[in-house]
Write an enzyme that holds these catalytic residues in place. Sequence first.
Site, mmCIF file in Angstrom:
data_model
loop_
_atom_site.group_PDB
_atom_site.id
_atom_site.type_symbol
_atom_site.label_atom_id
_atom_site.label_comp_id
_atom_site.label_asym_id
_atom_site.label_seq_id
_atom_site.Cartn_x
_atom_site.Cartn_y
_atom_site.Cartn_z
ATOM 1 C CE1 TYR A 180 69.522 10.352 -5.168
ATOM 2 C CE2 TYR A 180 70.282 9.992 -2.942
ATOM 3 C CZ TYR A 180 69.552 9.574 -4.036
ATOM 4 O OH TYR A 180 68.862 8.390 -3.974
ATOM 5 C CG LEU A 182 57.124 8.870 3.868
ATOM 6 C CD1 LEU A 182 57.476 10.215 4.513
ATOM 7 C CD2 LEU A 182 56.486 7.940 4.895
ATOM 8 C CB SER A 218 61.756 14.799 6.750
ATOM 9 O OG SER A 218 61.204 16.062 7.109
ATOM 10 N NE ARG A 232 57.822 17.703 7.691
ATOM 11 C CZ ARG A 232 57.629 19.019 7.672
ATOM 12 N NH1 ARG A 232 56.803 19.571 8.537
ATOM 13 N NH2 ARG A 232 58.227 19.792 6.783
ATOM 14 C CB SER A 248 58.160 12.371 14.642
ATOM 15 O OG SER A 248 57.783 12.706 13.336
ATOM 16 C CG ASN A 249 59.242 10.866 9.356
ATOM 17 O OD1 ASN A 249 58.125 11.141 9.788
ATOM 18 N ND2 ASN A 249 59.744 11.444 8.265
HETATM 19 P P1 A2P Z 1 59.617 17.640 4.297
HETATM 20 O O1 A2P Z 1 61.041 17.488 3.858
HETATM 21 O O2 A2P Z 1 59.141 19.044 4.251
HETATM 22 O O3 A2P Z 1 59.360 16.968 5.630
HETATM 23 P P2 A2P Z 1 59.391 10.215 0.533
HETATM 24 O O4 A2P Z 1 60.280 9.811 1.667
HETATM 25 O O5 A2P Z 1 58.342 9.220 0.206
HETATM 26 O O6 A2P Z 1 60.182 10.609 -0.694
HETATM 27 O O7 A2P Z 1 58.591 11.528 0.997
HETATM 28 C C1 A2P Z 1 59.300 12.708 1.256
HETATM 29 C C2 A2P Z 1 58.335 13.843 1.343
HETATM 30 O O8 A2P Z 1 57.484 13.651 2.468
HETATM 31 C C3 A2P Z 1 59.013 15.180 1.536
HETATM 32 O O9 A2P Z 1 58.317 16.127 0.747
HETATM 33 C C4 A2P Z 1 58.835 15.484 3.021
HETATM 34 O O10 A2P Z 1 58.732 16.877 3.213
HETATM 35 C C5 A2P Z 1 57.559 14.797 3.343
HETATM 36 N N1 A2P Z 1 57.519 14.285 4.700
HETATM 37 C C6 A2P Z 1 58.409 13.449 5.279
HETATM 38 N N2 A2P Z 1 58.043 13.153 6.540
HETATM 39 C C7 A2P Z 1 56.898 13.800 6.775
HETATM 40 C C8 A2P Z 1 56.016 13.907 7.886
HETATM 41 N N3 A2P Z 1 56.260 13.242 9.018
HETATM 42 N N4 A2P Z 1 54.924 14.693 7.763
HETATM 43 C C9 A2P Z 1 54.675 15.380 6.631
HETATM 44 N N5 A2P Z 1 55.461 15.338 5.529
HETATM 45 C C10 A2P Z 1 56.561 14.560 5.601
#
Ligand code: A2P
Length: 269
Positions: free
Chosen positions: A49, A186, A227, A232, A235-236
């Site tokens: 990373y 996600l 995120s 986000r 809240s996640n």
């Molecule tokens: P961002 O960083 O702008 O929040 P994954 O974990 O499956 O790889 O997904 C990551 C993606 O999901 C990122 O692009 C992130 O964007 C977005 N993401 C993460 N949490 C949320 C949320 N609660 N609502 C909308 N988008 C989210």
Amino acid sequence: MTADLVLNDSSLLPAVGFGLFQVPPEITEQVVLDGVAAGYRLLDGAEFYTNEVEAGRALAQVDRSDLRVASKFWGEESQDRDAVLRSFDASERALDGLDIYLIHWPRASRNQYVDVWRTLIELRDGGRVRTIGVSNFTEAHLQRLIDETGVVPAINQVETHPWLPQHELRAFHARHGIVTQAWSPLGRGRLLEDPVLGAVARRHGVSTAQVIVRWHVQLGGAVLPRSTNPDRLRSNRQIEGFVLDDRDMAEIATLDCGRRTGSHPDDRQ
Ligand code: A2P
């Protein structure tokens, strides 16, 4: 707070952690500070990373006593013992200590992952790291590690989400006491547009991301939603106020279609 998972080395793994994949180095320090402030107790990093130095800068500013820090061996150039030890040293230095170390990909066509695993065992037995595991390993790869070394990985971090629930791999993990930890939980954000998940979220008055994180935890797994946005991020991980019932789980199960958002373990060499 969501209960920690107990690993096969008796240590505890927070069920919900946050990952640093694709987090740009210039904002990594802030994202890590935001994650810790949001209450995350598990940081999932990796050599690949290229943001571990920046993550380490943030970690130097926070109380680490309750925080688990993970990294992964990349091994694209070399997988011999010295290469593993060099990579481990660099990550350990950047992050000022590691709690969890994983093999990032089996790279099975090179036929070296058992030897890499032996080096991780050596690191664990030498007290350099408490927990060792793997990422992107299939049942066949895991079985070979177990047969040839007798040491069962504590964690297998794999792409998992409602499109790719990984039922067979999870069953193998359950038989062997391996924790399933989901990357891209996600679906790289693409599942957040899904109408079935949206309807479940509306029924519970929560976000679609919270439904997905809750789904992973209710299936008994660990999960690493990503995120770069502090709201986000916060809240996640707030998934304690609702429970997905049988109807919710059955509806989410209809999304299983085998769709991947990243590489298959056999395609990355
Ligand atoms: P961002 O960083 O702008 O929040 P994954 O974990 O499956 O790889 O997904 C990551 C993606 O999901 C990122 O692009 C992130 O964007 C977005 N993401 C993460 N949490 C949320 C949320 N609660 N609502 C909308 N988008 C989210």
